[in-house]
Design a protein around this motif. Structure first.
Motif, PDB file in Angstrom:
ATOM      1  N   LYS A 137      -5.383  48.107 -33.627  1.00  0.00           N
ATOM      2  CA  LYS A 137      -6.656  48.365 -34.312  1.00  0.00           C
ATOM      3  C   LYS A 137      -7.772  48.684 -33.322  1.00  0.00           C
ATOM      4  CE  LYS A 137     -10.113  46.317 -37.379  1.00  0.00           C
ATOM      5  NZ  LYS A 137     -10.472  45.162 -38.238  1.00  0.00           N
ATOM      6  N   TRP A 138      -7.834  47.908 -32.235  1.00  0.00           N
ATOM      7  CA  TRP A 138      -8.924  48.084 -31.284  1.00  0.00           C
ATOM      8  C   TRP A 138      -8.577  49.024 -30.134  1.00  0.00           C
ATOM      9  CZ3 TRP A 138     -13.416  46.590 -33.005  1.00  0.00           C
ATOM     10  CH2 TRP A 138     -13.481  45.552 -33.937  1.00  0.00           C
ATOM     11  N   GLY A 139      -7.395  49.659 -30.206  1.00  0.00           N
ATOM     12  CA  GLY A 139      -7.034  50.614 -29.169  1.00  0.00           C
ATOM     13  C   GLY A 139      -6.680  49.982 -27.855  1.00  0.00           C
ATOM     14  N   LEU A 140      -6.156  48.767 -27.899  1.00  0.00           N
ATOM     15  CA  LEU A 140      -5.776  48.071 -26.676  1.00  0.00           C
ATOM     16  C   LEU A 140      -4.254  48.053 -26.577  1.00  0.00           C
ATOM     17  CD1 LEU A 140      -8.194  45.020 -26.987  1.00  0.00           C
ATOM     18  CD2 LEU A 140      -8.520  47.050 -25.582  1.00  0.00           C
ATOM     19  N   PRO A 141      -3.717  48.077 -25.373  1.00  0.00           N
ATOM     20  CA  PRO A 141      -4.430  48.167 -24.100  1.00  0.00           C
ATOM     21  C   PRO A 141      -4.589  49.600 -23.586  1.00  0.00           C
ATOM     22  CG  PRO A 141      -2.155  47.632 -23.695  1.00  0.00           C
ATOM     23  CD  PRO A 141      -2.313  47.764 -25.192  1.00  0.00           C
ATOM     24  N   PHE A 142      -3.863  50.560 -24.164  1.00  0.00           N
ATOM     25  CA  PHE A 142      -3.901  51.914 -23.624  1.00  0.00           C
ATOM     26  C   PHE A 142      -4.242  52.944 -24.687  1.00  0.00           C
ATOM     27  CE2 PHE A 142      -0.630  49.690 -21.006  1.00  0.00           C
ATOM     28  CZ  PHE A 142      -1.415  49.546 -19.871  1.00  0.00           C
ATOM     29  N   GLY A 143      -5.090  52.562 -25.614  1.00  0.00           N
ATOM     30  CA  GLY A 143      -5.526  53.512 -26.614  1.00  0.00           C
ATOM     31  C   GLY A 143      -4.547  53.651 -27.767  1.00  0.00           C
ATOM     32  N   LEU A 144      -4.921  54.489 -28.694  1.00  0.00           N
ATOM     33  CA  LEU A 144      -4.128  54.667 -29.904  1.00  0.00           C
ATOM     34  C   LEU A 144      -3.235  55.900 -29.836  1.00  0.00           C
ATOM     35  CD1 LEU A 144      -6.757  53.740 -32.631  1.00  0.00           C
ATOM     36  CD2 LEU A 144      -4.886  52.352 -31.765  1.00  0.00           C
ATOM     37  N   GLY A 145      -2.997  56.397 -28.649  1.00  0.00           N
ATOM     38  CA  GLY A 145      -2.113  57.534 -28.491  1.00  0.00           C
ATOM     39  C   GLY A 145      -0.661  57.109 -28.591  1.00  0.00           C
ATOM     40  N   ALA A 164       1.339  56.005 -26.463  1.00  0.00           N
ATOM     41  CA  ALA A 164       1.688  54.802 -25.702  1.00  0.00           C
ATOM     42  C   ALA A 164       1.211  53.531 -26.384  1.00  0.00           C
ATOM     43  CB  ALA A 164       1.090  54.880 -24.294  1.00  0.00           C
ATOM     44  N   GLY A 165       0.336  53.649 -27.389  1.00  0.00           N
ATOM     45  CA  GLY A 165      -0.228  52.467 -28.029  1.00  0.00           C
ATOM     46  C   GLY A 165       0.795  51.543 -28.643  1.00  0.00           C
ATOM     47  N   PRO A 166       1.668  52.011 -29.549  1.00  0.00           N
ATOM     48  CA  PRO A 166       2.658  51.126 -30.161  1.00  0.00           C
ATOM     49  C   PRO A 166       3.579  50.467 -29.146  1.00  0.00           C
ATOM     50  CG  PRO A 166       2.463  53.151 -31.423  1.00  0.00           C
ATOM     51  CD  PRO A 166       1.664  53.349 -30.171  1.00  0.00           C
ATOM     52  N   ALA A 167       4.040  51.217 -28.147  1.00  0.00           N
ATOM     53  CA  ALA A 167       4.956  50.660 -27.160  1.00  0.00           C
ATOM     54  C   ALA A 167       4.292  49.563 -26.351  1.00  0.00           C
ATOM     55  CB  ALA A 167       5.479  51.765 -26.243  1.00  0.00           C
ATOM     56  N   SER A 168       3.071  49.818 -25.885  1.00  0.00           N
ATOM     57  CA  SER A 168       2.387  48.822 -25.062  1.00  0.00           C
ATOM     58  C   SER A 168       2.011  47.591 -25.877  1.00  0.00           C
ATOM     59  CB  SER A 168       1.151  49.433 -24.416  1.00  0.00           C
ATOM     60  OG  SER A 168       0.284  49.977 -25.396  1.00  0.00           O
ATOM     61  N   ALA A 169       1.599  47.792 -27.137  1.00  0.00           N
ATOM     62  CA  ALA A 169       1.265  46.652 -27.991  1.00  0.00           C
ATOM     63  C   ALA A 169       2.491  45.780 -28.222  1.00  0.00           C
ATOM     64  CB  ALA A 169       0.701  47.141 -29.317  1.00  0.00           C
ATOM     65  N   PHE A 170       3.624  46.411 -28.465  1.00  0.00           N
ATOM     66  CA  PHE A 170       4.855  45.652 -28.684  1.00  0.00           C
ATOM     67  C   PHE A 170       5.279  44.910 -27.425  1.00  0.00           C
ATOM     68  CE2 PHE A 170       9.482  45.484 -28.178  1.00  0.00           C
ATOM     69  CZ  PHE A 170       9.821  44.654 -29.242  1.00  0.00           C
ATOM     70  N   LEU A 171       5.285  45.610 -26.291  1.00  0.00           N
ATOM     71  CA  LEU A 171       5.775  44.994 -25.055  1.00  0.00           C
ATOM     72  C   LEU A 171       4.903  43.825 -24.615  1.00  0.00           C
ATOM     73  CD1 LEU A 171       6.859  48.189 -23.082  1.00  0.00           C
ATOM     74  CD2 LEU A 171       8.334  46.484 -24.175  1.00  0.00           C
ATOM     75  N   PHE A 224       8.450  55.525 -30.876  1.00  0.00           N
ATOM     76  CA  PHE A 224       8.638  54.090 -30.672  1.00  0.00           C
ATOM     77  C   PHE A 224       8.323  53.323 -31.947  1.00  0.00           C
ATOM     78  CE2 PHE A 224       7.651  49.819 -29.284  1.00  0.00           C
ATOM     79  CZ  PHE A 224       8.594  49.578 -28.299  1.00  0.00           C
ATOM     80  N   ALA A 225       7.236  53.679 -32.616  1.00  0.00           N
ATOM     81  CA  ALA A 225       6.892  53.033 -33.879  1.00  0.00           C
ATOM     82  C   ALA A 225       7.942  53.329 -34.944  1.00  0.00           C
ATOM     83  CB  ALA A 225       5.512  53.481 -34.349  1.00  0.00           C
ATOM     84  N   ALA A 226       8.486  54.559 -34.916  1.00  0.00           N
ATOM     85  CA  ALA A 226       9.502  54.931 -35.902  1.00  0.00           C
ATOM     86  C   ALA A 226      10.782  54.130 -35.723  1.00  0.00           C
ATOM     87  CB  ALA A 226       9.802  56.423 -35.798  1.00  0.00           C
ATOM     88  N   VAL A 227      11.058  53.695 -34.493  1.00  0.00           N
ATOM     89  CA  VAL A 227      12.245  52.876 -34.241  1.00  0.00           C
ATOM     90  C   VAL A 227      12.187  51.571 -35.022  1.00  0.00           C
ATOM     91  CG1 VAL A 227      13.369  51.481 -32.452  1.00  0.00           C
ATOM     92  CG2 VAL A 227      12.817  53.866 -31.997  1.00  0.00           C
TER      93      VAL A 227
END
Length: 378
Positions: free
Chosen positions: A106-114, A116-123, A187-190
Motif C-alpha cells: 500500500k505504501w510502496g515499501l520497500p522498493f515501490g509499487l513496480g 519488484a514490489g510484490p517480491a520484496s514485500a513477500f521476501l 511473482f504476484a501471479a504465482v
C-alpha cells in the motif's frame, strides 16, 4: 535400516514404522486408512446432496481453493506434531504476514509499487516470519517449557501486536483496494493467479465447463492448489526418503534416545517451527495477492483446524507417527464439508463445527488404537 545418527538413510514407506506383515493386516495399521474411507463417504454424500453441482467446473475450483488452504497449514502442523510439538500461533502468523505484505504494498515499501514490489514485500515478510518461528522454537528448546504454552502466548502476542501496530499506522486493521498486482507481476501471479488452465481447457473441449453462452466457464484453479501440492510433496519426500525424516520421527518418538544416537533434536524442533511459519506466510501471500486485501483478523482459529486435520489424518498427539497422505485426505474432507453450505443451502454452516468435533474425537480414539497395535500395547 542405518542407525539414526548415521549419514546414510534408507528409503521406507512414509509414516511407516510398521512391521511389514503385508496385505490387509498392514493396510489396517496405516494411519490414513480411516481418513480415506471418511473422505470417500463425504465425497459421495455431497455429490448426491448437491445433485453434482459441488463437482462441476466451478464447484471443483471453489472446493480445491478451500482444501488447499487447509492442506498448506495442516502439513506444517503435522510435521511439527510428528516431532512431538504443537504450534498454536499459526493463525496469528497468517494475520501478521498478510497485513505486513499489504502495508508494504500500500505504501510502496520497500522498493515501490513496480514489478519488484510484490517480491520484496513477500521476501521481507518471510524473513520476519521465519525469525519469529526461530524465536518460538528457541524459547521452547532452551526454556524446556511446553510448546503448547509458548505458542499460545505467541497466539495472543502476534494477534495483538498486529492489530495495535496496523491500527496505529493505517488507522484500520483492514486494507482493501490494493492494485491487482498479479496483472503486472509474475511473482504476484504465482500466489494469486490461476493454475491448471490446460485442464479446464481440456474439460471445455470435451464438452464440459461451458456457460450458458457456450463459452468456457472456468479458466483454471487458484494458484494455492499448486503450493499445497508442492509443500505436501516435499514433506512426503522428506519424511519417507531422507535422513531428516528419520530425525523427525525419532525426535517425536523418544527425544533422549534420539539425542543419544546423534540426532540434532534441538535443530529439528526449531526448524519445524520455522516450517510452520513458512506455511502460514504462503497461506497469507495467496490470500493477499488473490483478493488484493488483508485483515489483521485473518487466520482466526486456523491453528486449531490445522491441528484437527493433522490428527484426523493419522498424526499421533504423542508424536513419533504421522502421514502426509493422511493429512491430504483430512484436508479434502474438511474442505468439502466446510464448503458444502454453498452447494447444499439446507445445511446450516454451523454443522461444520459439529463435524469437526465429532471427527476429532473419533480420530483420537482410532489413533490411540493404532499406536497400541504398533507398540504392542505400551
Amino acid at each position: 535400516m542405518a542407525p539414526i545418527g548415521s549419514t546414510i538413510s534408507t528409503p521406507r514407506v512414509e509414516a511407516d514404522r510398521l512391521a511389514r506383515t503385508g496385505g490387509l493386516a498392514n493396510l489396517k495399521r496405516r494411519p490414513e486408512i480411516g481418513t480415506f474411507l471418511v473422505m470417500i463417504a463425504v465425497v459421495l454424500a455431497i455429490a448426491f446432496a448437491s445433485h453434482g453441482t459441488a463437482f462441476n467446473a466451478l464447484g471443483v475450483k471453489n472446493n480445491l481453493s478451500i482444501i488447499a488452504q487447509f492442506g498448506i497449514i495442516a502439513t506444517g502442523a503435522s510435521l511439527l506434531m510428528v516431532a512431538g510439538e504443537f504450534d498454536l500461533s499459526i493463525g496469528s502468523m497468517i494475520g501478521f504476514a498478510g497485513m505486513s505484505m499489504a502495508m508494504m504494498l500500500k505504501w510502496g515499501l520497500p522498493f515501490g509499487l513496480g514489478p519488484a514490489g510484490p517480491a520484496s514485500a513477500f521476501l521481507i515478510t518471510l524473513i520476519m516470519t521465519l525469525a519469529l518461528g526461530w524465536l518460538i522454537g528457541t524459547i521452547v528448546v532452551h526454556s524446556r517449557l511446553s510448546s503448547f504454552i509458548v505458542t499460545l502466548a505467541f497466539l495472543f502476542f502476534l494477534r495483538g501486536i498486529t492489530e495495535v501496530c496496523f491500527r496505529g499506522i493505517n488507522q484500520s486493521t483492514q486494507i482493501s483496494g490494493l492494485p491487482d498486482f498479479k496483472q503486472e507481476s509474475w511473482f504476484a501471479a504465482v500466489f494469486g493467479g490461476e493454475s491448471f488452465q490446460w485442464l479446464y481447457s481440456l474439460w471445455f473441449r470435451l464438452g464440459g465447463n461451458v456457460n450458458r453462452s457456450g463459452l468456457q466457464w472456468v479458466t483454471g484453479l487458484d494458484a494455492r492448489v499448486v503450493w499445497w501440492i508442492a509443500i505436501a510433496a516435499v514433506a512426503y519426500l522428506v519424511l519417507s526418503r531422507t535422513q531428516a525424516g528419520n530425525w523427525i520421527y525419532a525426535t517425536g518418538d523418544n527425544r533422549e534416545s534420539a539425542r543419544a544416537n546423534g540426532v540434532p533434536v534441538n535443530k529439528v524442533r526449531i526448524g519445524l517451527f520455522m516450517f510452520t511459519a513458512f506455511c502460514a506466510t504462503i497461506f497469507a501471500a495467496c490470500q493477499v495477492f488473490d483478493t488484493n486485501t488483508a485483515d489483521a483478523g485473518k487466520g482466526n482459529l486456523k491453528e486449531l483446524e490445522a491441528i484437527a486435520i493433522a490428527v484426523v489424518g493419522g498424526t499421533l498427539m504423542t508424536g513419533g507417527f504421522g502421514s502426509v497422505v493422511g493429512v491430504a485426505f483430512g484436508a479434502i474432507t474438511f474442505g468439502l464439508v466446510a464448503n458444502a453450505v454453498f452447494f447444499i443451502p439446507a445445511i446450516d454452516g454451523s454443522y461444520y463445527r459439529v463435524f469437526v468435533g465429532i471427527m476429532l474425537l473419533i480420530a483420537v480414539f482410532l489413533n490411540e488404537s493404532v499406536r497400541k497395535r504398533i507398540t504392542g500395547g505400551i
